[in-house]
Design an enzyme around this catalytic site. Structure first.
Site, PDB file in Angstrom:
ATOM      1  N   SER A   1     -20.805  55.217 -20.740  1.00 52.80           N
ATOM      2  CA  SER A   1     -19.566  54.120 -21.299  1.00 52.80           C
ATOM      3  C   SER A   1     -19.345  54.869 -22.436  1.00 52.80           C
ATOM      4  O   SER A   1     -19.843  55.900 -22.798  1.00 52.80           O
ATOM      5  CB  SER A   1     -20.159  53.099 -21.563  1.00 52.80           C
ATOM      6  OG  SER A   1     -20.507  52.391 -20.959  1.00 52.80           O
TER       7      SER A   1
ATOM      8  N   GLU B   1      -6.734  46.119 -34.270  1.00 54.21           N
ATOM      9  CA  GLU B   1      -7.587  46.746 -33.782  1.00 54.21           C
ATOM     10  C   GLU B   1      -9.361  46.180 -33.934  1.00 54.21           C
ATOM     11  O   GLU B   1      -9.957  45.470 -33.994  1.00 54.21           O
ATOM     12  CB  GLU B   1      -7.851  48.196 -32.885  1.00 54.21           C
ATOM     13  CG  GLU B   1      -8.960  48.225 -32.019  1.00 54.21           C
ATOM     14  CD  GLU B   1      -8.905  49.906 -31.525  1.00 54.21           C
ATOM     15  OE1 GLU B   1      -9.915  50.083 -30.739  1.00 54.21           O
ATOM     16  OE2 GLU B   1      -7.708  49.964 -31.654  1.00 54.21           O
ATOM     17  N   MET B   2      -9.622  46.504 -35.739  1.00 56.57           N
ATOM     18  CA  MET B   2     -10.369  46.444 -36.237  1.00 56.57           C
ATOM     19  C   MET B   2     -10.935  44.908 -35.829  1.00 56.57           C
ATOM     20  O   MET B   2     -11.941  44.367 -35.850  1.00 56.57           O
ATOM     21  CB  MET B   2     -10.928  47.399 -37.409  1.00 56.57           C
ATOM     22  CG  MET B   2     -12.260  47.515 -37.998  1.00 56.57           C
ATOM     23  SD  MET B   2     -13.378  48.727 -38.755  1.00 56.57           S
ATOM     24  CE  MET B   2     -12.114  50.303 -37.977  1.00 56.57           C
ATOM     25  N   ALA B   3      -9.666  44.381 -36.951  1.00 57.16           N
ATOM     26  CA  ALA B   3      -9.918  42.746 -37.486  1.00 57.16           C
ATOM     27  C   ALA B   3      -9.924  42.001 -36.043  1.00 57.16           C
ATOM     28  O   ALA B   3     -10.703  41.094 -36.225  1.00 57.16           O
ATOM     29  CB  ALA B   3      -8.262  42.468 -37.421  1.00 57.16           C
TER      30      ALA B   3
ATOM     31  N   GLU C   1     -23.266  50.790 -23.583  1.00 59.57           N
ATOM     32  CA  GLU C   1     -22.773  50.116 -23.531  1.00 59.57           C
ATOM     33  C   GLU C   1     -23.702  48.471 -22.383  1.00 59.57           C
ATOM     34  O   GLU C   1     -23.317  48.803 -21.583  1.00 59.57           O
ATOM     35  CB  GLU C   1     -21.493  49.423 -23.462  1.00 59.57           C
ATOM     36  CG  GLU C   1     -20.103  48.279 -23.562  1.00 59.57           C
ATOM     37  CD  GLU C   1     -20.043  48.306 -22.152  1.00 59.57           C
ATOM     38  OE1 GLU C   1     -19.648  46.690 -22.311  1.00 59.57           O
ATOM     39  OE2 GLU C   1     -19.712  49.203 -21.060  1.00 59.57           O
TER      40      GLU C   1
ATOM     41  N   CYS D   1     -12.356  47.921 -19.276  1.00 59.50           N
ATOM     42  CA  CYS D   1     -11.399  49.291 -20.656  1.00 59.50           C
ATOM     43  C   CYS D   1     -12.435  50.672 -20.463  1.00 59.50           C
ATOM     44  O   CYS D   1     -10.773  51.478 -21.137  1.00 59.50           O
ATOM     45  CB  CYS D   1     -11.342  49.041 -22.136  1.00 59.50           C
ATOM     46  SG  CYS D   1     -13.407  48.726 -22.392  1.00 59.50           S
TER      47      CYS D   1
END
EC number: 1.2.1.70
Length: 433
Positions: free
Chosen positions: A128, A209-211, A133, A75
């Site tokens: 990262s 996104e956070m959930a 990370e 990502c």
């Protein structure tokens, strides 16, 4: 190399470049073509990322000047690592990588020793978006293992990756580069565990996104059921035994929850005192509110319910990031040592190739002289004479060419060859002049 954030700009110094002659030829054949989070967003990187990184690596390796090719896609980055037949072929290899990845904007290139340095930094989590990370080390190892299995690597690129994984593991074991929780998902899970222990049933309100990050972190960390509450169906959030609840059924969804996380984009609170009291949510149930503006109404915050606000989660993350940044100098020192050790091993590999050829040549000479000696013995020649002739012939065959080269070096005044011979054979030539 990127300097750590904790080092003042005026204190940063660039390492002196290594002389080309000091860098082994194998390392000078390395190249890297990369796009990462510093120049592209996560969405843009996703658009650049190849559907099949192995297939992209095969397209690069198909170039007749490329000997190894590996495409690492995460990502945070899309990177092609490659080696070429000679250092002069690196530009051709980079062109092949550029074409295989669709010639994206914002791409960078590295060559020679900078490739190893960058790869080691990636493995240690210094390149990262989230410093230190943890997942990148496993992603790197799996990618390079797959390339090796597919016969796309196996030389200096694989050796560099092995060294990178080794230093990455060591830095995580010996420094604080991956200590603490620096993601909202992990930090939220940590806060829930601190407040009420490991939940059997977690309810996540929202589907952004956070959930999603919280649900994913909970699924990886715990063996618990995750239910999702949202205005529209959110099949990506619940675990296998979880379920989706419409927002209108929020009171029923919260009943019997062991922990609650809210992360909606609603302009007004969705978790009110009536919501909490309606189905009898236990006051000891931790509620983590990650929304801006808050999802949990002020009366709930003033009640006996345990509410963890967004700023408390952010403080956890900031403390962990500060600890990781403090570890950066130690990690960079370890990388410097690991790069030097990698270069030393590459030099030794070149010597090993020479030694193998030397032993092969010596074995061929020995077998030839042995065959001649056996023929003479079979024809009835005196054994003692055969042994003496065998020893003399073997010595002459092995030392004939070196003798000629040494004499030529002496005539040319090439003392380096003579000195090297003294060192190789540990000769004591005092008084020979």
């Amino acid at each position: 190399m990127h300097a750590p954030d904790s080092v003042p700009p005026d204190a940063r110094t660039e390492p002196e470049p290594s002389p080309v002659a000091a860098v082994p030829k194998s390392v000078r054949r390395l190249a890297c073509y990369r796009i990462d989070h510093e120049s592209r967003s996560t969405g843009e990187l996703g658009a650049v990322a190849p559907d099949d990184p192995l297939a992209a690596a095969r397209r690069i390796a198909a170039h007749d000047r490329v000997t190894e090719a590996v495409v690492l896609s995460t990502c945070n980055r899309v990177e092609a690592y490659l080696s070429t037949r000679t250092p002069a072929d690196r530009d051709a290899g980079l062109d092949a990588a550029r074409e295989a990845l669709g010639d994206p904007d914002g791409a960078r290139t590295e060559t020679e020793l900078a490739v190893a340095e960058h790869l080691f930094r990636v493995a240690c989590g210094l390149e990262s978006a989230v410093i230190g990370e943890a997942h990148v080390l496993g992603q790197l190892r799996r990618t390079f293992d797959a390339a090796l299995e597919a016969d796309l690597a196996g030389g200096v690129v694989t050796r560099a990756a092995d060294a990178a994984v080794s230093v990455g593991r060591r830095c995580r074991d010996e420094t604080d580069i991956d200590e603490g929780t620096v993601g909202y998902g992990s930090a939220t899970c940590e806060a829930i565990a601190d407040a009420g222990g490991v939940p059997d049933r977690l309810v996540v309100v929202g589907a952004g996104e956070m959930a999603t990050e919280v649900a994913s972190a909970a699924g990886h960390r715990w063996d618990c059921r995750v239910d999702a509450v949202n205005r529209s169906a959110a099949p990506q959030l619940p675990t296998e035994d979880g379920r989706y609840w419409p927002l209108e059924a929020l009171e029923a969804a919260l009943a019997d929850a062991d922990a609650i996380v809210t992360a909606t984009g609603a302009p007004n609170p969705v978790v009110t005192l009536e919501t909490i009291q309606g189905e009898g949510v236990d006051p000891g149930t931790p509620v983590v509110d990650l929304a801006t503006p808050p999802d949990v109404a002020k009366p709930v915050r003033r009640s006996a319910v345990q509410v963890v606000a967004l700023d408390a989660i952010q403080r956890r993350i900031e403390a962990a990031v500060a600890g990781r940044r403090a570890a950066v100098p130690a990690v960079e020192d370890a990388i410097t040592d690991a790069v030097a050790a990698f270069v030393d091993r590459e030099r030794e590999n070149r010597a090993e190739d020479t030694l193998r050829e030397l032993h092969r040549t010596a074995a061929a000479v020995r077998e030839s002289e042995l065959e001649r000696a056996r023929d003479r013995l079979a024809s009835g020649a005196d054994a003692e004479a055969v042994l003496e002739d065998f020893a003399s012939a073997l010595t002459g065959s092995l030392l004939g060419t070196p003798t000629e080269r040494l004499r030529a070096a002496a005539r040319d005044g090439d003392d380096a060859v003579i000195e090297a011979t003294h060192q190789l054979f540990d000769l004591d030539c005092e008084g020979s002049e």
